[in-house]
Motif scaffolding. Structure first.
Motif, short mmCIF file in Angstrom:
data_model
loop_
_atom_site.label_atom_id
_atom_site.label_comp_id
_atom_site.label_asym_id
_atom_site.label_seq_id
_atom_site.Cartn_x
_atom_site.Cartn_y
_atom_site.Cartn_z
N THR A 145 -130.16 9.36 -71.23
CA THR A 145 -130.05 8.78 -69.90
C THR A 145 -131.20 7.82 -69.62
N ARG A 146 -132.40 8.16 -70.04
CA ARG A 146 -133.55 7.27 -69.86
C ARG A 146 -133.36 5.98 -70.66
N VAL A 147 -132.93 6.11 -71.90
CA VAL A 147 -132.69 4.95 -72.76
C VAL A 147 -131.58 4.07 -72.18
N ALA A 148 -130.51 4.71 -71.74
CA ALA A 148 -129.38 3.96 -71.16
C ALA A 148 -129.81 3.22 -69.90
N ARG A 149 -130.58 3.87 -69.06
CA ARG A 149 -131.05 3.23 -67.83
C ARG A 149 -131.90 2.00 -68.14
N GLU A 150 -132.76 2.12 -69.13
CA GLU A 150 -133.60 0.99 -69.52
C GLU A 150 -132.76 -0.19 -69.99
N ARG A 151 -131.71 0.07 -70.76
CA ARG A 151 -130.88 -1.01 -71.29
C ARG A 151 -129.96 -1.59 -70.23
N LEU A 152 -129.45 -0.75 -69.34
CA LEU A 152 -128.51 -1.21 -68.32
C LEU A 152 -129.20 -1.90 -67.15
N GLY A 153 -130.43 -1.54 -66.89
CA GLY A 153 -131.13 -2.07 -65.73
C GLY A 153 -131.02 -1.12 -64.55
N PRO A 154 -131.79 -1.39 -63.50
CA PRO A 154 -131.90 -0.44 -62.40
C PRO A 154 -130.67 -0.36 -61.49
N ASP A 155 -129.84 -1.38 -61.48
CA ASP A 155 -128.73 -1.41 -60.52
C ASP A 155 -127.38 -1.03 -61.09
N ALA A 156 -127.27 -0.91 -62.39
CA ALA A 156 -125.98 -0.56 -63.01
C ALA A 156 -125.65 0.90 -62.74
N PHE A 157 -124.35 1.18 -62.67
CA PHE A 157 -123.88 2.55 -62.49
C PHE A 157 -124.02 3.28 -63.82
N LEU A 158 -124.58 4.45 -63.81
CA LEU A 158 -124.75 5.24 -65.02
C LEU A 158 -124.27 6.65 -64.74
N ALA A 159 -123.22 7.07 -65.45
CA ALA A 159 -122.63 8.39 -65.25
C ALA A 159 -122.55 9.13 -66.58
N PRO A 160 -123.67 9.68 -67.06
CA PRO A 160 -123.61 10.43 -68.31
C PRO A 160 -122.88 11.74 -68.12
N GLU A 161 -122.08 12.08 -69.09
CA GLU A 161 -121.40 13.37 -69.03
C GLU A 161 -122.31 14.40 -69.70
N GLN A 162 -122.68 15.39 -68.93
CA GLN A 162 -123.48 16.48 -69.43
C GLN A 162 -122.64 17.74 -69.36
N LEU A 163 -122.45 18.38 -70.49
CA LEU A 163 -121.67 19.61 -70.51
C LEU A 163 -122.52 20.77 -70.02
N VAL A 164 -121.94 21.57 -69.18
CA VAL A 164 -122.63 22.74 -68.65
C VAL A 164 -121.69 23.94 -68.71
N VAL A 165 -122.29 25.10 -68.69
CA VAL A 165 -121.55 26.35 -68.61
C VAL A 165 -121.93 27.00 -67.29
N LEU A 166 -120.95 27.26 -66.45
CA LEU A 166 -121.20 27.90 -65.17
C LEU A 166 -121.18 29.41 -65.35
N GLU A 167 -122.35 29.95 -65.62
CA GLU A 167 -122.48 31.38 -65.90
C GLU A 167 -123.90 31.79 -65.52
N THR A 168 -124.04 32.90 -64.79
CA THR A 168 -125.36 33.36 -64.38
C THR A 168 -126.05 34.19 -65.44
N ASP A 169 -125.29 34.75 -66.38
CA ASP A 169 -125.87 35.57 -67.43
C ASP A 169 -126.15 34.69 -68.66
N PRO A 170 -127.44 34.48 -69.02
CA PRO A 170 -127.76 33.61 -70.16
C PRO A 170 -127.08 34.02 -71.47
N ALA A 171 -127.02 35.29 -71.74
CA ALA A 171 -126.40 35.75 -73.00
C ALA A 171 -124.90 35.39 -73.02
N ALA A 172 -124.24 35.61 -71.93
CA ALA A 172 -122.80 35.26 -71.83
C ALA A 172 -122.63 33.76 -71.94
N ALA A 173 -123.51 32.99 -71.35
CA ALA A 173 -123.41 31.53 -71.40
C ALA A 173 -123.57 31.03 -72.83
#
Length: 175
Positions: A145-173
């Motif tokens: 995201t930092r690298v992309a922001r530098e290349r795109l410039g400050p005003d471009a839209f940047l929407a990185p997809e970050q995968l997450v697991v919605l789970e409160t138990d770390p072992a289960a996640a």
């Protein structure tokens, strides 16, 4: 329901066996009042440039300020499965954008839908900066995201997809 929960946007993928991206976006837009619907990503192998351009224009015209066209070259396995020869993705995308920009259309407004490129590498990020409103990188490390922001410039839209697991138990996640 998603809109009522306060989400501002819904991103819909397009892959082998999934719903066709433009139709899927149209259904979601029709079933909502305010939420933005973005393709993440519409494959350039799934439709020719005129169809991509005019499909995006139709959705933008019908739902002003609610549709974003995220598009990309996808991956070799997906292009091959559709009967295409995958090579030179940057040149292919550049030519595709040229054809989209030159495509005949009958939209009531000359405005095209905002577009984002699925840009991972530096050259595709540069193309996104030049020819789109930003980028929608997929499955990249957080530092990208930092690298992309530098290349795109400050005003471009940047929407990185970050995968997450919605789970409160770390072992289960982790499992």
């Amino acid at each position: 329901e998603v809109e009522a929960l306060g989400f501002g946007a819904v991103w819909v993928p397009e892959g082998l066996g999934s719903k066709e991206a433009m139709s899927h976006a149209g259904l979601l837009l029709a079933g909502s009042l305010e939420i933005v619907v973005a393709t993440g990503i519409a494959s350039i192998w799934a439709r020719d440039p005129m169809a991509m351009s005019n499909g995006a224009r139709a959705l933008h015209e019908a739902y002003p300020d609610r549709f974003v066209l995220g598009m990309g070259v996808s991956h070799q396995v997906r292009a091959t499965a559709r009967g295409h020869h995958y090579e030179h993705p940057l040149a292919k995308m550049r030519g595709y954008l040229d054809a989209m920009d030159e495509a005949a259309h009958s939209a009531a407004t000359p405005d095209a839908a905002p577009r984002l490129l699925a840009a991972l590498g530096p050259k595709m990020l540069d193309l996104a900066s030049e020819r789109a409103q930003g980028a929608h990188p997929y499955f990249v490390p957080v530092d990208h995201t930092r690298v992309a922001r530098e290349r795109l410039g400050p005003d471009a839209f940047l929407a990185p997809e970050q995968l997450v697991v919605l789970e409160t138990d770390p072992a289960a996640a982790r499992e």
